[in-house]
Design a protein around this motif. Structure first.
Motif, PDB file in Angstrom:
ATOM      1  N   VAL A 153     -14.345 -40.819 102.433  1.00  0.00           N
ATOM      2  CA  VAL A 153     -15.058 -40.307 103.235  1.00  0.00           C
ATOM      3  C   VAL A 153     -14.839 -41.654 104.704  1.00  0.00           C
ATOM      4  O   VAL A 153     -14.309 -40.845 106.174  1.00  0.00           O
ATOM      5  N   ASP A 154     -15.189 -42.865 105.141  1.00  0.00           N
ATOM      6  CA  ASP A 154     -15.258 -43.558 105.946  1.00  0.00           C
ATOM      7  C   ASP A 154     -13.866 -43.794 106.763  1.00  0.00           C
ATOM      8  O   ASP A 154     -13.465 -43.977 107.379  1.00  0.00           O
ATOM      9  N   ALA A 155     -13.121 -42.834 105.437  1.00  0.00           N
ATOM     10  CA  ALA A 155     -11.271 -43.382 105.426  1.00  0.00           C
ATOM     11  C   ALA A 155     -10.839 -42.610 106.708  1.00  0.00           C
ATOM     12  O   ALA A 155      -9.553 -42.138 107.701  1.00  0.00           O
ATOM     13  N   GLY A 156     -11.791 -41.493 106.721  1.00  0.00           N
ATOM     14  CA  GLY A 156     -11.162 -39.864 107.580  1.00  0.00           C
ATOM     15  C   GLY A 156     -11.085 -38.288 106.825  1.00  0.00           C
ATOM     16  O   GLY A 156     -11.280 -38.065 107.390  1.00  0.00           O
ATOM     17  N   LEU A 157     -11.895 -39.021 105.601  1.00  0.00           N
ATOM     18  CA  LEU A 157     -12.034 -37.583 104.857  1.00  0.00           C
ATOM     19  C   LEU A 157     -13.030 -36.850 105.625  1.00  0.00           C
ATOM     20  O   LEU A 157     -13.872 -37.562 105.534  1.00  0.00           O
ATOM     21  N   ASP A 158     -12.927 -35.558 105.733  1.00  0.00           N
ATOM     22  CA  ASP A 158     -14.073 -34.849 105.497  1.00  0.00           C
ATOM     23  C   ASP A 158     -14.723 -33.564 104.491  1.00  0.00           C
ATOM     24  O   ASP A 158     -13.714 -33.679 104.195  1.00  0.00           O
ATOM     25  N   ALA A 159     -16.271 -34.398 103.930  1.00  0.00           N
ATOM     26  CA  ALA A 159     -16.390 -33.708 102.599  1.00  0.00           C
ATOM     27  C   ALA A 159     -17.834 -33.711 102.453  1.00  0.00           C
ATOM     28  O   ALA A 159     -18.559 -34.960 103.482  1.00  0.00           O
ATOM     29  N   VAL A 160     -18.290 -32.668 102.237  1.00  0.00           N
ATOM     30  CA  VAL A 160     -19.546 -33.076 101.670  1.00  0.00           C
ATOM     31  C   VAL A 160     -19.965 -33.132 100.680  1.00  0.00           C
ATOM     32  O   VAL A 160     -19.286 -32.511  99.669  1.00  0.00           O
ATOM     33  N   ILE A 161     -21.241 -32.897 100.271  1.00  0.00           N
ATOM     34  CA  ILE A 161     -21.885 -33.431  98.747  1.00  0.00           C
ATOM     35  C   ILE A 161     -23.598 -32.207  98.224  1.00  0.00           C
ATOM     36  O   ILE A 161     -23.536 -31.722  99.039  1.00  0.00           O
ATOM     37  N   CYS A 162     -22.707 -31.182  97.377  1.00  0.00           N
ATOM     38  CA  CYS A 162     -23.829 -31.159  96.343  1.00  0.00           C
ATOM     39  C   CYS A 162     -24.212 -31.802  95.054  1.00  0.00           C
ATOM     40  O   CYS A 162     -23.692 -31.949  94.425  1.00  0.00           O
ATOM     41  N   ASN A 163     -26.041 -31.188  95.113  1.00  0.00           N
ATOM     42  CA  ASN A 163     -25.939 -31.565  93.943  1.00  0.00           C
ATOM     43  C   ASN A 163     -26.744 -30.746  93.908  1.00  0.00           C
ATOM     44  O   ASN A 163     -28.666 -30.855  93.277  1.00  0.00           O
ATOM     45  N   PRO A 164     -26.306 -30.234  92.783  1.00  0.00           N
ATOM     46  CA  PRO A 164     -27.642 -28.862  92.014  1.00  0.00           C
ATOM     47  C   PRO A 164     -28.336 -29.252  90.555  1.00  0.00           C
ATOM     48  O   PRO A 164     -28.124 -30.474  90.265  1.00  0.00           O
ATOM     49  N   THR A 165     -29.350 -28.211  90.701  1.00  0.00           N
ATOM     50  CA  THR A 165     -30.068 -29.381  89.130  1.00  0.00           C
ATOM     51  C   THR A 165     -30.006 -28.104  88.179  1.00  0.00           C
ATOM     52  O   THR A 165     -28.519 -28.553  87.734  1.00  0.00           O
TER      53      THR A 165
END
Length: 336
Positions: A153-165
């Motif tokens: 992401v720091d290198a330019g990727l657009d990403a999000v993180i999901c944390n299911p239970t």
């Protein structure tokens, strides 16, 4: 829109494919096997190696959004392959996504990337992470995988993180650990349960949360995809009653389980079982209150009632041939 899903033949993957196809997307399903239960149309299956960047570049070429679901779930303290898949696999997919110009990556991590025993009773996106060496390898590797992703992401990727239970519910042809327990309860085969509880979330809500994160999530942010805190005795009793069974009459305090673990765990390991292990019991012992407010406010995420999930799951067991209306078990043709 063209999207890609790694681990598409798995529990969450099958449910996500259904939602994506229903929404009209063209899906590249990436897995070593092809699911018999995925949509017949709108899905192209690709066998690609999530540990190989070049292989993933070919698989992701042309996709606007990629959902990364591949992970190895284990209760072991040490597992080199699980560590590699859950860390280097995330990075390889992320680097490939950046290289081919994927607009957004949605990484399905886990609540286990957070140290549930050190969160002070309430767990949110700012809680401590699973870094202690005494924590099971799955938990530590899921956090380490997020670190790998953030570097891309720091290198330019657009990403999000999901944390299911704790994911449960229909459709599941596996079955997962939790769903297998609920099926046994629906058969009247769970006479007693342990105390303690966990936040359980419907797999269909997880799939919807992943899509919402892809559409509305902020780059680099974590979103806890939670459901409802349910006591173990309560959840198996609900499953039993949904199938017309009485359900467990007794529940054992976790303090009793803790006392027998030093004896039960090595015996279970010898016979290939990890049901009575500190890793298996750790989440129940911690039982944090998971705050899913961020996903609700930013993504519009809303989990369905637990009773609906359990009723639908028992109905699914019947319609899929895994349970008769009288509670008798029938085998299924595949366990993907």
């Amino acid at each position: 829109m063209k999207v890609a899903v790694t681990g598409a033949a798995g529990f969450v993957g099958n449910n996500l494919l259904n939602l994506l196809v229903e929404a009209g997307h063209e899906v590249t399903a990436i897995d070593r096997v092809r699911s018999r239960y995925a949509p017949e149309y709108g899905v192209t299956w690709v066998n690609a190696d999530v540990l190989d960047v070049e292989s993933m570049k070919q698989a992701l070429d042309g996709a606007e959004v990629v959902y990364h679901l591949v992970a190895m779930i284990t209760l072991a303290q040490k597992d080199d392959l699980a560590w590699t898949v859950n860390t280097k696999g995330v990075r390889a997919v992320a680097e490939a996504a950046l290289a081919v110009g994927v607009r957004r990556m949605v990484h399905c991590s886990s609540v286990h990337s957070f140290d549930q025993s050190s969160c002070g009773g309430t767990l949110d996106e700012h809680s401590p992470r699973s870094v202690d060496a005494s924590i099971p390898v799955y938990d530590r590797s899921k956090w380490a995988g997020e670190i790998e992703l953030r570097e891309v992401v720091d290198a330019g990727l657009d990403a999000v993180i999901c944390n299911p239970t704790g994911v449960y519910g229909p459709a599941d042809y596996g079955l997962s650990r939790v769903n297998a327990l609920l099926r046994n309860a629906a058969r009247g085969r769970v006479p007693a349960a342990v105390q303690g509880g966990f936040d359980f979330v419907d797999v269909r809500d997880v799939a919807a949360g992943l899509i919402a994160a892809g559409e509305k999530g902020r780059t680099g942010e974590n979103y806890l995809i939670s459901g409802h805190m349910l006591g173990m005795h309560d959840v198996v009793r609900r499953a039993a009653r949904a199938a017309g069974r009485r359900g467990p009459l007794y529940s054992f305090p976790l303090s009793v389980i803790e006392r027998v673990l030093p004896i039960a765990e090595p015996i279970g390991t010898r016979f290939g079982s990890d049901v009575l292990s500190r890793s298996a019991m750790s989440a129940l012992l911690a039982a944090p209150d998971v705050d899913g407010g961020k996903a609700r406010s930013e993504l519009g995420y809303a989990p369905r009632p637990a009773d609906e999930t359990i009723r639908d799951f028992v109905a699914f067991l019947v319609t899929s041939g895994q349970l008769s209306r009288g509670g008798q078990l029938f085998p299924v043709a595949s366990s993907v």
